[in-house]
Write an enzyme that holds these catalytic residues in place. Structure first.
Site: not given
Length: 410
Positions: A149, A234, A263
């Site tokens: 993802f 990531d 984030k």
């Protein structure tokens, strides 16, 4: 005066009805309408308090409405918010210095969302492959992992293996190959002379906090070095303290060529992300070849600087390691037939339920009634990721609620 509809259904019900009527149905949220947050807690429109065990998918590692980040945001918003990158601003260079010092990076490319950081890295490593590695034009290949993802853009979902994420959105861009996550032999067998990069999450978050076998990332690093392949980690979810280290790569003592963060880079106040790289990869980008109107704006940079500072100064990374180990141990000691496995590092944890348990969603809804907000993923997993400011007493209370729900629903 409240409307007749509000009188009949209540504030929360009316807001939910409006969302369903006017909003695209691309989410299936837990039916709680939140209006305030502080630290590890959230309050709904009816005044009920909850302990947040999702942290906006790890975007609020520093806790909700951290006062120092809030102060910075207000101060900078009163000075200068946006100039575009057509001009320089006085927050960008200090942001570069501080994030480079914190992470050991040589080059920084600021963006907004995590998906933008992923797309930026893909562009940069392809260009590096052509100009530095010597791959024939338009032949560059990037290896990704099964159950990955990396965001929701068209480019990213094109190499997803999740049929829900990619179904109905084609045609997709070529140039990606999929290897089984955690299988070093699968990775090696997927490499060709045109492989320019390996894009991987050190821990797969959306897949249900899947941790690769010990030594996997170290072997990946060795193979990438030997074959002149750019290793892209990531760390948009795993980075900035979530796993009990600043970056999850530290658990195996490796250093990526390109690291993606986002984030928690803003503590939940503003969309901020960054591509962190060695000089080779980002060095191929020339003026006009890539950009973002909002990327690197002074408001974003000021917020990110404070978000990084409080993460370190207030010991949040160390607290993540300590409370995460305590929480995971407590969850493993809950005697419930439904629990198949507890996985996690730091405060990134998942409880995997037996398929016969009826799905994780009903457990999350029951936990909401107990004052705990968490989210199901991949049908049978409960994700648990409280802000890194959670203390021992709050962790104990959290465990009591999980014990109550997991055993009651047996």
């Amino acid at each position: 005066m409240p409307s007749a509809a509000t009188d009949q259904f209540g504030v929360a019900d009316e807001l939910i009805r409006t969302e369903r009527l006017l909003g695209a149905h691309n989410y299936k949220p837990i039916d709680v309408v939140l209006s305030r947050g502080e630290g590890v807690y959230l309050w709904d429109v009816d005044g009920n308090r909850y302990l947040d065990c999702l942290s906006a998918y790890s975007a609020v590692n520093q806790g909700h409405c951290h006062p120092k980040i809030l102060e910075t945001m207000i101060e900078q918003a009163g000075k200068l918010t946006l100039t575009s990158r057509a001009f320089r601003n006085d927050q960008l260079a200090p942001f570069y210095e501080e994030i480079a010092e914190l992470t050991g990076s040589h080059k920084v490319l600021p963006m907004n969302s995590g998906a933008e950081a992923v797309e930026s890295a893909i562009k940069a490593v392809r260009k590096w492959g052509y100009e530095v590695k010597g791959v024939p034009e338009d032949k560059a290949e990037i290896i990704v992992c099964s159950n990955n993802f990396h965001g929701r853009t068209l480019g990213v979902v094109g190499f997803s293996t999740d049929p829900v994420a990619r179904g109905g959105f084609g045609p997709f861009a070529p140039g990606f190959k999929v290897a089984e996550f955690g299988n070093i032999d699968a990775f090696k067998s997927t490499i060709t002379e045109n492989t320019v990069a390996f894009l991987v999450e050190p821990i797969q978050g959306e897949a249900g906090v899947i941790i690769p076998p010990d030594g996997y990332m170290k072997e990946v690093r060795e193979v990438c070095t030997a074959r002149n392949i750019t290793l892209i980690l990531d760390e948009i979810q795993t980075g900035l303290g979530r796993t009990g280290r600043l970056l999850a790569e530290e658990h195996e003592g490796i250093v990526a060529d390109v690291t993606l963060v986002g984030k928690a880079l803003s503590g939940g106040f503003y969309p901020v992300s960054a591509v962190l790289s060695n000089s080779d990869v980002l060095g191929v980008l020339q003026p006009g070849q890539h950009g973002s109107t909002f990327g690197g704006n002074p408001l974003a940079c000021a917020i990110a600087r404070t978000a990084m500072r409080v993460l370190v100064e207030e010991g949040m990374i160390e607290n993540s390691a300590e409370q995460g180990a305590y929480l995971k141990d407590g969850l493993e000691n809950i005697r419930a037939n439904a629990v198949r496995e507890v996985r996690g590092r730091g405060l990134m944890i998942a409880v995997e339920l037996d398929p016969s348990a009826g799905g994780a969603r009903r457990y999350c809804e029951a936990l909401k009634q107990k004052g705990i907000l968490c989210k199901d993923t991949h049908e049978h997993s409960i994700r648990i990721a409280p802000p890194l400011v959670i203390d021992h007493d709050q962790t104990d209370w959290c465990l009591e609620q999980f014990d109550s729900v997991l055993t009651a629903l047996d």
